[in-house]
Design a protein around this motif. Structure first.
Motif, PDB file in Angstrom:
ATOM      1  N   LEU A 173       3.180 -16.920  -9.814  1.00 46.28           N
ATOM      2  CA  LEU A 173       3.007 -16.704  -8.317  1.00 46.28           C
ATOM      3  C   LEU A 173       3.978 -15.513  -7.930  1.00 46.28           C
ATOM      4  N   HIS A 174       3.639 -14.599  -6.841  1.00 42.65           N
ATOM      5  CA  HIS A 174       4.039 -13.334  -6.580  1.00 42.65           C
ATOM      6  C   HIS A 174       4.901 -13.508  -5.423  1.00 42.65           C
ATOM      7  N   LYS A 175       6.105 -12.975  -5.074  1.00 45.04           N
ATOM      8  CA  LYS A 175       6.475 -12.756  -3.732  1.00 45.04           C
ATOM      9  C   LYS A 175       5.479 -12.276  -2.976  1.00 45.04           C
ATOM     10  N   TRP A 176       5.715 -12.833  -1.712  1.00 42.94           N
ATOM     11  CA  TRP A 176       4.689 -12.430  -0.682  1.00 42.94           C
ATOM     12  C   TRP A 176       5.699 -11.797   0.672  1.00 42.94           C
ATOM     13  N   PHE A 177       5.802 -10.253   0.674  1.00 39.96           N
ATOM     14  CA  PHE A 177       6.570  -9.915   1.780  1.00 39.96           C
ATOM     15  C   PHE A 177       5.632  -9.682   3.007  1.00 39.96           C
ATOM     16  N   ARG A 178       6.237  -9.686   4.090  1.00 41.43           N
ATOM     17  CA  ARG A 178       5.477  -9.522   5.452  1.00 41.43           C
ATOM     18  C   ARG A 178       6.827  -8.520   6.050  1.00 41.43           C
ATOM     19  N   ILE A 179       6.161  -7.401   6.718  1.00 39.38           N
ATOM     20  CA  ILE A 179       7.117  -6.686   7.637  1.00 39.38           C
ATOM     21  C   ILE A 179       6.465  -6.919   9.063  1.00 39.38           C
ATOM     22  N   GLN A 180       7.557  -7.282   9.847  1.00 37.31           N
ATOM     23  CA  GLN A 180       7.261  -7.589  11.294  1.00 37.31           C
ATOM     24  C   GLN A 180       8.085  -6.572  11.975  1.00 37.31           C
ATOM     25  N   VAL A 181       7.571  -6.097  13.191  1.00 39.06           N
ATOM     26  CA  VAL A 181       8.045  -5.281  14.299  1.00 39.06           C
ATOM     27  C   VAL A 181       7.847  -5.793  15.573  1.00 39.06           C
ATOM     28  N   ALA A 182       8.670  -5.380  16.510  1.00 35.70           N
ATOM     29  CA  ALA A 182       8.304  -5.850  17.829  1.00 35.70           C
ATOM     30  C   ALA A 182       7.089  -5.280  18.255  1.00 35.70           C
ATOM     31  N   CYS A 183       6.668  -6.106  19.236  1.00 38.53           N
ATOM     32  CA  CYS A 183       5.315  -5.931  19.624  1.00 38.53           C
ATOM     33  C   CYS A 183       4.928  -4.606  20.144  1.00 38.53           C
ATOM     34  N   ASP A 184       5.896  -4.204  20.859  1.00 37.09           N
ATOM     35  CA  ASP A 184       5.703  -2.713  21.450  1.00 37.09           C
ATOM     36  C   ASP A 184       5.816  -1.611  20.578  1.00 37.09           C
TER      37      ASP A 184
ATOM     38  N   LEU B 232       7.553 -10.523  17.958  1.00 39.81           N
ATOM     39  CA  LEU B 232       7.371  -9.907  16.755  1.00 39.81           C
ATOM     40  C   LEU B 232       6.036 -10.085  16.050  1.00 39.81           C
ATOM     41  N   VAL B 233       5.553  -8.866  15.687  1.00 39.25           N
ATOM     42  CA  VAL B 233       4.064  -9.221  15.096  1.00 39.25           C
ATOM     43  C   VAL B 233       4.173  -8.547  13.601  1.00 39.25           C
ATOM     44  N   VAL B 234       3.403  -9.258  12.771  1.00 40.42           N
ATOM     45  CA  VAL B 234       3.091  -8.803  11.287  1.00 40.42           C
ATOM     46  C   VAL B 234       2.447  -7.525  11.392  1.00 40.42           C
ATOM     47  N   VAL B 235       2.967  -6.297  10.647  1.00 38.89           N
ATOM     48  CA  VAL B 235       2.126  -5.106  10.625  1.00 38.89           C
ATOM     49  C   VAL B 235       1.673  -4.872   9.254  1.00 38.89           C
ATOM     50  N   PHE B 236       2.359  -5.673   8.288  1.00 38.40           N
ATOM     51  CA  PHE B 236       2.150  -5.265   6.752  1.00 38.40           C
ATOM     52  C   PHE B 236       2.589  -6.526   5.976  1.00 38.40           C
ATOM     53  N   GLU B 237       1.614  -6.803   5.019  1.00 38.65           N
ATOM     54  CA  GLU B 237       1.728  -7.984   4.171  1.00 38.65           C
ATOM     55  C   GLU B 237       1.386  -7.397   2.714  1.00 38.65           C
ATOM     56  N   THR B 238       2.254  -7.663   1.879  1.00 38.57           N
ATOM     57  CA  THR B 238       1.974  -7.300   0.302  1.00 38.57           C
ATOM     58  C   THR B 238       2.826  -7.936  -0.534  1.00 38.57           C
ATOM     59  N   ASP B 239       2.458  -8.194  -1.971  1.00 39.14           N
ATOM     60  CA  ASP B 239       3.130  -8.803  -3.051  1.00 39.14           C
ATOM     61  C   ASP B 239       3.643  -7.684  -3.817  1.00 39.14           C
ATOM     62  N   ASP B 240       3.597  -6.408  -3.364  1.00 38.32           N
ATOM     63  CA  ASP B 240       3.860  -5.314  -4.272  1.00 38.32           C
ATOM     64  C   ASP B 240       5.118  -4.688  -3.611  1.00 38.32           C
ATOM     65  N   PRO B 241       6.414  -4.831  -4.448  1.00 36.50           N
ATOM     66  CA  PRO B 241       7.519  -4.404  -4.086  1.00 36.50           C
ATOM     67  C   PRO B 241       7.479  -2.829  -3.675  1.00 36.50           C
ATOM     68  N   ILE B 242       6.780  -2.015  -4.616  1.00 34.87           N
ATOM     69  CA  ILE B 242       6.511  -0.468  -4.352  1.00 34.87           C
ATOM     70  C   ILE B 242       6.076  -0.164  -2.994  1.00 34.87           C
ATOM     71  N   ALA B 243       4.962  -1.273  -2.802  1.00 38.79           N
ATOM     72  CA  ALA B 243       4.111  -0.867  -1.415  1.00 38.79           C
ATOM     73  C   ALA B 243       5.079  -1.215  -0.178  1.00 38.79           C
ATOM     74  N   LEU B 244       5.869  -2.284  -0.346  1.00 36.68           N
ATOM     75  CA  LEU B 244       6.881  -2.712   0.432  1.00 36.68           C
ATOM     76  C   LEU B 244       7.995  -1.656   0.772  1.00 36.68           C
ATOM     77  N   ALA B 245       8.382  -1.230  -0.330  1.00 35.32           N
ATOM     78  CA  ALA B 245       9.339   0.131  -0.326  1.00 35.32           C
ATOM     79  C   ALA B 245       8.776   1.354   0.447  1.00 35.32           C
ATOM     80  N   PHE B 246       7.589   1.494   0.370  1.00 34.69           N
ATOM     81  CA  PHE B 246       6.868   2.624   0.898  1.00 34.69           C
ATOM     82  C   PHE B 246       6.504   2.374   2.384  1.00 34.69           C
TER      83      PHE B 246
END
Ligand SMILES: [Zn+2]
Length: 113
Positions: free
Chosen positions: A86-97, A43-57
């Protein structure tokens, strides 16, 4: 009934996916989209944010493309309650392929102001 494109399950009475405009298939969604996480794909991290709206997007973009993903919260709700700065920090991970496809879909939202 389920959509063969996005694997979303529909109640009886629906004949077409409202998102994909494809005919629904009878039965349950195929597990293929989910089972990718049963393998040992990296799994690789493709997106990081502390913004729930950006996360939803970003999640919406991946869901539309049918790319399976994980979301991790870096900081627990407990810590967030103790220190509101302190904001939550979200990370989105997907399979490397799927990394390249996922990165192509996720574009940062415009800066406020
Ligand atoms: Zn669909």
């Amino acid at each position: 009934m389920y959509c063969p494109e996005c694997q979303i399950e529909f109640r009886d009475g629906f004949t077409e996916c409202s998102d994909c405009k494809v005919p629904l298939l009878p039965g349950k969604p195929q597990p293929s989209a989910v089972s990718e996480f049963d393998t040992n794909l990296d799994l690789v991290v493709v997106f990081e944010t502390d913004d729930p709206i950006a996360l939803a997007f970003a999640k919406g973009a991946l869901e539309d493309a049918g790319i399976p993903f994980f979301v991790f919260n870096e900081i627990s709700t407990l810590v967030n309650d103790i220190d509101p700065m302190l904001h939550k920090w979200f990370r989105i991970q997907v399979a490397c392929d799927r990394e390249a496809a996922a990165r192509g879909l996720i574009t940062p939202p415009p800066e406020p102001g």
